[in-house]
Design an enzyme around this catalytic site. Structure first.
Site, PDB file in Angstrom:
ATOM      1  N   THR A   1       2.015   0.301  -7.288  1.00  0.00           N
ATOM      2  CA  THR A   1       1.260   0.185  -8.542  1.00  0.00           C
ATOM      3  C   THR A   1       1.193   1.529  -9.259  1.00  0.00           C
ATOM      4  O   THR A   1       1.342   1.605 -10.479  1.00  0.00           O
ATOM      5  CB  THR A   1      -0.168  -0.345  -8.260  1.00  0.00           C
ATOM      6  OG1 THR A   1      -0.034  -1.602  -7.603  1.00  0.00           O
ATOM      7  CG2 THR A   1      -0.961  -0.527  -9.530  1.00  0.00           C
TER       8      THR A   1
ATOM      9  N   LYS B   1       3.033  -8.075 -13.276  1.00  0.00           N
ATOM     10  CA  LYS B   1       2.904  -8.368 -11.835  1.00  0.00           C
ATOM     11  C   LYS B   1       2.850  -9.888 -11.716  1.00  0.00           C
ATOM     12  O   LYS B   1       1.782 -10.502 -11.905  1.00  0.00           O
ATOM     13  CB  LYS B   1       1.611  -7.740 -11.296  1.00  0.00           C
ATOM     14  CG  LYS B   1       1.244  -8.135  -9.876  1.00  0.00           C
ATOM     15  CD  LYS B   1       1.350  -6.999  -8.914  1.00  0.00           C
ATOM     16  CE  LYS B   1       0.912  -7.396  -7.518  1.00  0.00           C
ATOM     17  NZ  LYS B   1       1.197  -6.342  -6.542  1.00  0.00           N
TER      18      LYS B   1
ATOM     19  N   ASN C   1       0.789  -1.241   0.000  1.00  0.00           N
ATOM     20  CA  ASN C   1       0.000   0.000   0.000  1.00  0.00           C
ATOM     21  C   ASN C   1       0.819   1.289   0.000  1.00  0.00           C
ATOM     22  O   ASN C   1       0.296   2.334   0.369  1.00  0.00           O
ATOM     23  CB  ASN C   1      -0.928   0.018   1.229  1.00  0.00           C
ATOM     24  CG  ASN C   1      -2.375   0.023   0.805  1.00  0.00           C
ATOM     25  OD1 ASN C   1      -2.696  -0.392  -0.306  1.00  0.00           O
ATOM     26  ND2 ASN C   1      -3.232   0.512   1.659  1.00  0.00           N
TER      27      ASN C   1
ATOM     28  N   GLY D   1       3.626  -6.452  -1.774  1.00  0.00           N
ATOM     29  CA  GLY D   1       4.095  -6.000  -0.469  1.00  0.00           C
ATOM     30  C   GLY D   1       5.554  -5.598  -0.518  1.00  0.00           C
ATOM     31  O   GLY D   1       6.043  -5.092  -1.534  1.00  0.00           O
TER      32      GLY D   1
ATOM     33  N   GLU E   1       6.296  -5.556 -10.966  1.00  0.00           N
ATOM     34  CA  GLU E   1       5.878  -5.157  -9.607  1.00  0.00           C
ATOM     35  C   GLU E   1       5.805  -6.363  -8.683  1.00  0.00           C
ATOM     36  O   GLU E   1       5.218  -7.391  -9.032  1.00  0.00           O
ATOM     37  CB  GLU E   1       4.501  -4.453  -9.640  1.00  0.00           C
ATOM     38  CG  GLU E   1       4.122  -3.965  -8.227  1.00  0.00           C
ATOM     39  CD  GLU E   1       2.724  -3.384  -8.101  1.00  0.00           C
ATOM     40  OE1 GLU E   1       2.110  -2.987  -9.110  1.00  0.00           O
ATOM     41  OE2 GLU E   1       2.248  -3.337  -6.940  1.00  0.00           O
ATOM     42  N   GLY E   2       6.361  -6.212  -7.475  1.00  0.00           N
ATOM     43  CA  GLY E   2       6.295  -7.266  -6.474  1.00  0.00           C
ATOM     44  C   GLY E   2       4.948  -7.268  -5.759  1.00  0.00           C
ATOM     45  O   GLY E   2       3.958  -6.720  -6.246  1.00  0.00           O
TER      46      GLY E   2
ATOM     47  N   ASP F   1      -3.888  -5.415  -9.864  1.00  0.00           N
ATOM     48  CA  ASP F   1      -2.954  -4.322 -10.175  1.00  0.00           C
ATOM     49  C   ASP F   1      -2.766  -4.210 -11.687  1.00  0.00           C
ATOM     50  O   ASP F   1      -2.665  -3.108 -12.241  1.00  0.00           O
ATOM     51  CB  ASP F   1      -1.604  -4.563  -9.486  1.00  0.00           C
ATOM     52  CG  ASP F   1      -1.665  -4.283  -7.986  1.00  0.00           C
ATOM     53  OD1 ASP F   1      -2.765  -4.026  -7.467  1.00  0.00           O
ATOM     54  OD2 ASP F   1      -0.603  -4.308  -7.338  1.00  0.00           O
TER      55      ASP F   1
ATOM     56  N   GLN G   1      -6.971  13.004  -8.146  1.00  0.00           N
ATOM     57  CA  GLN G   1      -7.719  12.042  -8.979  1.00  0.00           C
ATOM     58  C   GLN G   1      -6.726  11.232  -9.778  1.00  0.00           C
ATOM     59  O   GLN G   1      -5.836  11.802 -10.425  1.00  0.00           O
ATOM     60  CB  GLN G   1      -8.626  12.802  -9.931  1.00  0.00           C
ATOM     61  CG  GLN G   1     -10.058  12.864  -9.450  1.00  0.00           C
ATOM     62  CD  GLN G   1     -11.014  12.950 -10.621  1.00  0.00           C
ATOM     63  OE1 GLN G   1     -10.812  13.766 -11.504  1.00  0.00           O
ATOM     64  NE2 GLN G   1     -12.029  12.108 -10.617  1.00  0.00           N
TER      65      GLN G   1
END
Ligand SMILES: Nc1ncnc2c1ncn2[C@@H]1O[C@H](COP(=O)(O)OP(=O)(O)OP(=O)(O)O)[C@@H](O)[C@H]1O
Ligand SMILES: C[C@H](N)[C@H](N)CCCCCC(=O)O
Ligand SMILES: [Mg+2]
Length: 209
Positions: A16, A32, A12, A100, A97-98, A45, A185
Site C-alpha cells: 500500500t 484495490k 504486510n 497479500g 494493488e492485490g 487501503d 512518519q
C-alpha cells in the site's frame, strides 16, 4: 493507458505504501479491487492511499469484512469472488494493488495470479529488504514465470541491504527498480521526499497498455 499490478512476497510487506508512493509521483489513479478487512484504525487501503496522496481512487469491486485471506473472508461474508465482475477501470495511469501475495486464493479455483492474468497487467513485486527476502522473492518470481506473466521488477522496502539487492538480481533473477526506506512518519511529505529512481521511472515509461 499504462497500468501496473502491485503484488508482494507476502501480506504486510508495504504494497500500500509503495502504491501510494507510485500514485503520488507517477500521478496515477489507485485501485484495490479486493479489500479483505481493515487496519486497526478501521481504514481500507483505498482510504489510506486517498489520504496520503490526494490522487483519485477507484472504488473496490469487493470489500470483505474479515482481515483474512480473501477466499476465507468471502466465504464468511457469503460472497463469491468472480473475476468476470472485476473490470479494469479507465484511467490515464493506473496502480492496482492485490491482497497479500501471488498465490493467495480468491475462491475455490483462482488466486491473485489469475486476477493479474485476467487484468492483463505487468507486476511490480514489493518485497522486504531483510533476511528471508531472497527465498520469498525468488519463489514469487518463479510463480510469475511459471504462468508466463510479465514482471516489471522489484521494489525492496526497509533498511537498504545491498547484499540482498545483489542476490535478488542474481538469483531470482529480477531487476530491483527501487528501494523504499521505512518512514518514521507516514505522510505526504515523507512520500514526496523520495523521488522515483530513474530505473523505475524508465520502466514505467516503457509501459504501453
Ligand atoms: N516505507 C514504509 N515506512 C513506514 N511504514 C511502512 C512502510 N511500508 C510499510 N509500512 C507499514 O507497514 C505496515 C504494512 O504495510 P502495508 O499496509 O503497505 O502492507 P501491504 O503489503 O499493503 O499489506 P496488505 O496485504 O494487507 O495489503 C503498515 O502499518 C505500514 O504503515
Ligand atoms: C488481511 C490482510 N491484510 C490482507 N488483506 C490479506 C492477506 C492474505 C494472506 C493469506 C496468506 O498468504 O496466508
Ligand atoms: Mg495493502
Amino acid at each position: 493507458m499504462p497500468a501496473i499490478f502491485v503484488s508482494g512476497s507476502d501480506t504486510n510487506v508495504g504494497k500500500t505504501i509503495v502504491s501510494a508512493w507510485l500514485a503520488y509521483h507517477w500521478q496515477a489513479t489507485y485501485w484495490k479491487p479486493i479489500q479483505s478487512g481493515r487496519d486497526e484504525q478501521g481504514h481500507t487501503d483505498s482510504q489510506w492511499v486517498a489520504q496520503l496522496t490526494g490522487r483519485p481512487v477507484v472504488p473496490e469491486a469487493y470489500v470483505l469484512t474479515q482481515p483474512l485471506s480473501p477466499h476465507q473472508s468471502a466465504a464468511l461474508d457469503n460472497v463469491a469472488i468472480d473475476l468476470a465482475t472485476i473490470l479494469r477501470p479507465a484511467a490515464e495511469r493506473l496502480v492496482v494493488e492485490g491482497a497479500g501475495g501471488l498465490l493467495v486464493p480468491l475462491n475455490e479455483r483462482e488466486h491473485i495470479v489469475d486476477l493479474i492474468a485476467h487484468l492483463q497487467l505487468p507486476t511490480l513485486l514489493v518485497v522486504r529488504s531483510g533476511l528471508g527476502t531472497i527465498n520469498h522473492t525468488s519463489l514469487s518470481v518463479e510463480a510469475l514465470r511459471a504462468r508466463r506473466l510479465p514482471l516489471l521488477g522489484v521494489v525492496m522496502v526497509g533498511e537498504p541491504n545491498p547484499a540482498n539487492r545483489a542476490a535478488i538480481e542474481r538469483y531470482a533473477p529480477a531487476p530491483v527498480l527501487a528501494e523504499l526506506p521505512l518512514f518514521p512518519q507516514l505522510n505526504q511529505a515523507a512520500l514526496a521526499s523520495v523521488p522515483l529512481p530513474p530505473r523505475l521511472q524508465h520502466a514505467l515509461e516503457s509501459l504501453t497498455t
